[in-house]
Write a protein that holds these residues in place. Structure first.
Motif, PDB file in Angstrom:
ATOM      1  N   ALA A  32       0.845  -1.193   0.000  1.00  0.00           N
ATOM      2  CA  ALA A  32       0.000   0.000   0.000  1.00  0.00           C
ATOM      3  C   ALA A  32       0.880   1.242   0.000  1.00  0.00           C
ATOM      4  N   PRO A  33       0.425   2.322  -0.641  1.00  0.00           N
ATOM      5  CA  PRO A  33       1.218   3.553  -0.653  1.00  0.00           C
ATOM      6  C   PRO A  33       1.516   4.047   0.769  1.00  0.00           C
ATOM      7  N   ALA A  34       2.720   4.525   0.966  1.00  0.00           N
ATOM      8  CA  ALA A  34       3.142   4.998   2.293  1.00  0.00           C
ATOM      9  C   ALA A  34       2.690   6.440   2.502  1.00  0.00           C
ATOM     10  N   VAL A  35       1.377   6.635   2.543  1.00  0.00           N
ATOM     11  CA  VAL A  35       0.798   7.961   2.777  1.00  0.00           C
ATOM     12  C   VAL A  35      -0.178   7.844   3.937  1.00  0.00           C
ATOM     13  N   SER A  36      -0.334   8.938   4.665  1.00  0.00           N
ATOM     14  CA  SER A  36      -1.209   8.921   5.842  1.00  0.00           C
ATOM     15  C   SER A  36      -2.509   9.672   5.624  1.00  0.00           C
ATOM     16  N   GLY A  37      -2.664  10.335   4.489  1.00  0.00           N
ATOM     17  CA  GLY A  37      -3.875  11.102   4.241  1.00  0.00           C
ATOM     18  C   GLY A  37      -4.133  11.243   2.757  1.00  0.00           C
ATOM     19  N   TYR A  38      -5.287  11.817   2.432  1.00  0.00           N
ATOM     20  CA  TYR A  38      -5.656  12.007   1.037  1.00  0.00           C
ATOM     21  C   TYR A  38      -5.321  13.410   0.538  1.00  0.00           C
ATOM     22  N   THR A  39      -5.187  14.358   1.446  1.00  0.00           N
ATOM     23  CA  THR A  39      -4.894  15.733   1.080  1.00  0.00           C
ATOM     24  C   THR A  39      -3.729  16.253   1.921  1.00  0.00           C
ATOM     25  N   ARG A  40      -3.070  17.267   1.397  1.00  0.00           N
ATOM     26  CA  ARG A  40      -1.918  17.813   2.106  1.00  0.00           C
ATOM     27  C   ARG A  40      -2.351  18.503   3.390  1.00  0.00           C
ATOM     28  N   GLU A  41      -3.437  19.279   3.288  1.00  0.00           N
ATOM     29  CA  GLU A  41      -3.926  19.960   4.472  1.00  0.00           C
ATOM     30  C   GLU A  41      -4.884  19.056   5.231  1.00  0.00           C
ATOM     31  N   LYS A  42      -5.006  19.287   6.510  1.00  0.00           N
ATOM     32  CA  LYS A  42      -5.874  18.467   7.346  1.00  0.00           C
ATOM     33  C   LYS A  42      -7.329  18.787   7.051  1.00  0.00           C
ATOM     34  N   LEU A  43      -8.136  17.729   6.966  1.00  0.00           N
ATOM     35  CA  LEU A  43      -9.556  17.915   6.705  1.00  0.00           C
ATOM     36  C   LEU A  43     -10.254  18.519   7.917  1.00  0.00           C
ATOM     37  N   ALA A  44     -11.234  19.369   7.638  1.00  0.00           N
ATOM     38  CA  ALA A  44     -12.065  19.897   8.712  1.00  0.00           C
ATOM     39  C   ALA A  44     -12.910  18.768   9.295  1.00  0.00           C
ATOM     40  N   GLU A  45     -13.254  18.898  10.568  1.00  0.00           N
ATOM     41  CA  GLU A  45     -14.026  17.837  11.216  1.00  0.00           C
ATOM     42  C   GLU A  45     -15.415  17.708  10.614  1.00  0.00           C
ATOM     43  N   HIS A  46     -15.958  18.804  10.122  1.00  0.00           N
ATOM     44  CA  HIS A  46     -17.276  18.754   9.495  1.00  0.00           C
ATOM     45  C   HIS A  46     -17.372  19.851   8.452  1.00  0.00           C
ATOM     46  N   THR A  47     -18.323  19.708   7.557  1.00  0.00           N
ATOM     47  CA  THR A  47     -18.515  20.681   6.495  1.00  0.00           C
ATOM     48  C   THR A  47     -19.372  21.851   6.992  1.00  0.00           C
ATOM     49  N   LEU A 292     -20.195  10.570   7.349  1.00  0.00           N
ATOM     50  CA  LEU A 292     -19.592   9.961   6.172  1.00  0.00           C
ATOM     51  C   LEU A 292     -18.382   9.117   6.575  1.00  0.00           C
ATOM     52  N   PRO A 293     -18.402   7.822   6.292  1.00  0.00           N
ATOM     53  CA  PRO A 293     -17.220   6.998   6.579  1.00  0.00           C
ATOM     54  C   PRO A 293     -16.079   7.376   5.651  1.00  0.00           C
ATOM     55  N   LEU A 294     -14.886   7.393   6.190  1.00  0.00           N
ATOM     56  CA  LEU A 294     -13.693   7.739   5.412  1.00  0.00           C
ATOM     57  C   LEU A 294     -12.635   6.665   5.660  1.00  0.00           C
ATOM     58  N   SER A 295     -12.430   5.809   4.682  1.00  0.00           N
ATOM     59  CA  SER A 295     -11.470   4.715   4.830  1.00  0.00           C
ATOM     60  C   SER A 295     -10.056   5.258   4.976  1.00  0.00           C
ATOM     61  N   LEU A 296      -9.233   4.512   5.686  1.00  0.00           N
ATOM     62  CA  LEU A 296      -7.828   4.876   5.807  1.00  0.00           C
ATOM     63  C   LEU A 296      -7.137   4.688   4.458  1.00  0.00           C
ATOM     64  N   PRO A 297      -6.157   5.530   4.139  1.00  0.00           N
ATOM     65  CA  PRO A 297      -5.458   5.387   2.855  1.00  0.00           C
ATOM     66  C   PRO A 297      -4.860   4.000   2.651  1.00  0.00           C
ATOM     67  N   SER A 298      -4.387   3.380   3.718  1.00  0.00           N
ATOM     68  CA  SER A 298      -3.787   2.052   3.596  1.00  0.00           C
ATOM     69  C   SER A 298      -4.817   0.992   3.212  1.00  0.00           C
ATOM     70  N   GLU A 299      -6.104   1.275   3.442  1.00  0.00           N
ATOM     71  CA  GLU A 299      -7.158   0.319   3.126  1.00  0.00           C
ATOM     72  C   GLU A 299      -7.757   0.540   1.748  1.00  0.00           C
ATOM     73  N   LEU A 300      -7.521   1.704   1.170  1.00  0.00           N
ATOM     74  CA  LEU A 300      -8.166   2.036  -0.095  1.00  0.00           C
ATOM     75  C   LEU A 300      -7.783   1.050  -1.194  1.00  0.00           C
ATOM     76  N   VAL A 301      -6.502   0.629  -1.229  1.00  0.00           N
ATOM     77  CA  VAL A 301      -6.062  -0.270  -2.293  1.00  0.00           C
ATOM     78  C   VAL A 301      -6.705  -1.649  -2.171  1.00  0.00           C
ATOM     79  N   ARG A 302      -7.222  -2.003  -0.983  1.00  0.00           N
ATOM     80  CA  ARG A 302      -7.908  -3.277  -0.821  1.00  0.00           C
ATOM     81  C   ARG A 302      -9.404  -3.135  -1.087  1.00  0.00           C
ATOM     82  N   GLN A 303      -9.921  -1.900  -1.082  1.00  0.00           N
ATOM     83  CA  GLN A 303     -11.356  -1.684  -1.205  1.00  0.00           C
ATOM     84  C   GLN A 303     -11.781  -1.278  -2.610  1.00  0.00           C
ATOM     85  N   ARG A 304     -10.926  -0.621  -3.347  1.00  0.00           N
ATOM     86  CA  ARG A 304     -11.316  -0.180  -4.682  1.00  0.00           C
ATOM     87  C   ARG A 304     -11.279  -1.370  -5.647  1.00  0.00           C
TER      88      ARG A 304
END
Length: 501
Positions: A32-47, A292-304
């Motif tokens: 799995a890609p060695a990344v900890s997030g999907y975006t460079r900046e931290k996501l807000a807790e809610h929209t 909204l569920p947000l899968s961990l980046p390490s799990e995305l390659v197993r889920q897509r």
């Protein structure tokens, strides 16, 4: 000196050693890609939130799982039924299921090479010979019948694993077809949900336009009365008529889009246009999921499913390198036959008619014009191509998730801003109407206020629909929860036998 009893044991050991030899690379699942997030900046807790339908704030649950029937989170029985109809009747999905069965049966058929082949043969012929055939030119010819019945046995020793690699490649193809079926299922359900949201948006835009037309019609009647009283000029009345006609002209295009989206929904459900269900989707009948569920980046390659399909294709290419490599090594086979030959059927299998044979064959490729070398190089290049395509698929998947997350946040802020814009435009229009009635402003300023309000109303409906569409896009981008299907079809076990972790 080695005893006679030891030699058979040694030969058996050598055969077992060869039987366990499988040339070519053992497939390793990419990390799995060695990344900890999907975006460079931290996501807000809610929209952001807005005081309008579809404007609720949404929060992200990191690491939460995705339900297999994610569309039910919109709480629309009508939408649930439409998705169910599509899953049961869509021909593209049926084609994907058939492709999976075909790939599975091809794998099972190829596994037959692991076992000896057994064939029964029977023949009958009538022959005539002459003495010349046996060095007696003057001899008389002989006529006779000949009957043959036999059983043939053959077995190919897969000493270097070429056949095992071929079965491995076919199993990986079946695995890829399984994931492509899941991808087709996810695409189908996402298309149904997105089309339903688009229909709801169009119906909202049509309703808003009709309200605006009614308001403009009332305004035109007021202008006509003022003109008759001499309060305004004819040009003011004509300007009002022009504005009303322009607004009415937008309706046919909206109705056309609505008809097209209805046709699309009907086709997705596997029905013809005249078999349209007649049910209507509206934004007010849909609930916006707030968590909204947000899968961990390490799990995305197993889920897509598209990533899993690309991984299986990489596995296929890896096994094909082994198949090409095995062509350099000897191929050994053994065959035997046992039967009976007689001149009458009654004498078949009688004493003295039995025939048998047993033999072995060794084929060692020596010179084929370099074809074996180039075939292996081609297989290696195909593997490198599949590896690059896999990496491209992973990058596109992470980009997809990042785009959807950005859209969720930006469109929530956009809906909040658009809600304020509608409120301001509505207040401005009310003030303009009052000022126009009092003679404080001319008709052009009133038309400008009407135009601003109309645009704000339509944009508000579109912004509401974007919130629902973004939510559906997130579930699709994260894999859609296919792994929870009771009848999940992805052949995750098909290649595990050959995978070396």
């Amino acid at each position: 000196m080695m005893g006679m009893q030891q030699k058979p044991l040694l030969m058996a050991g050598i055969c077992l050693l060869f039987a366990g030899c499988t040339v070519g690379p053992d497939f390793r699942r990419p990390d799995a890609p060695a990344v900890s997030g999907y975006t460079r900046e931290k996501l807000a807790e809610h929209t952001a939130a807005a005081d309008v339908a579809g404007g609720q704030a949404q929060s992200f649950l990191s690491g939460a799982d995705i339900p297999s029937q994610w569309w039910t989170l919109f709480h629309s029985q009508q939408l649930n039924q439409m998705v169910e109809d599509a899953l049961n009747n869509n021909p593209d999905l049926a084609a994907a299921k058939a492709a999976l069965v075909q790939a599975q049966e091809n794998t099972y058929a190829a596994q037959g090479v692991y076992y000896p082949s057994l064939d029964a043969n029977a023949s009958a012929s009538r022959k005539k010979t002459t003495g010349s055939q046996y060095g007696n030119p003057g001899g008389r010819g002989t006529q006779f019948n000949l009957f043959n019945a036999s059983v043939d046995v053959a077995y190919v020793f897969d000493l270097f694993g070429g056949e095992r690699r071929n079965v491995e490649a076919l199993a990986a193809v079946a695995e890829s077809e399984g994931y492509q079926l899941e991808a087709a299922r996810l695409t189908l359900t996402s298309n149904v949900v997105t089309a339903a949201i688009e229909e709801a948006s169009l119906r909202g835009q049509i309703a808003a336009t009709e309200e605006i037309i009614e308001s403009e019609q009332q305004q035109l009647e007021m202008l006509q009365k003022q003109f008759e009283l001499g309060g305004i000029s004819k040009s003011d009345v004509l300007a009002g008529k022009t504005r009303l006609a322009q607004t009415r002209a937008t309706l046919p295009a909206l109705h056309k889009k609505l008809a097209l989206i209805r046709n699309q929904l009907t086709a997705l459900a596997g029905r013809f246009p005249e078999q349209e269900s007649g049910s209507a989707f509206t934004l007010s009948a849909l609930q916006l999921p707030q968590q909204l569920p947000l899968s961990l980046p390490s799990e995305l390659v197993r889920q897509r499913p598209d990533i899993r399909a690309a991984e299986a294709q990489l596995h296929t290419a890896s096994a094909q390198v082994g198949v090409a490599t095995a062509k350099f090594f000897p191929q050994i086979s053994i065959s035997g036959s046992f039967g009976s030959v007689a001149t009458t059927t009654a004498n078949l299998f009688s004493p003295g008619t039995g025939v048998w044979s047993i033999g072995t064959n060794l084929l060692q490729p020596i010179l084929h014009g370099g074809s074996s070398i180039h075939n292996r190089r081609a297989a290696v290049a195909a593997y490198n191509k599949a590896a690059a395509q896999y990496q491209s698929t992973v990058l596109a998947a992470f980009q997809n998730v990042a785009d959807v997350l950005r859209s969720l946040q930006s469109d929530a802020e956009g809906l909040q801003a658009q809600t304020h814009a509608v409120q301001a435009a509505s207040e401005q229009l009310d003030m303009a109407r009052a000022q126009f009635s009092a003679g404080a402003i001319n008709n052009l300023l009133l038309l400008d206020a009407q135009r601003s309000y109309e645009q704000a109303r339509i944009s508000l409906v579109q912004a509401q629909a974007s919130r629902y569409a973004d939510t559906a896009a997130l579930f699709q981008a994260l894999g859609g929860g296919w792994w929870h299907h009771a009848d999940t079809t992805a052949m995750t076990s098909a290649a595990q036998t050959d995978v070396k972790p």
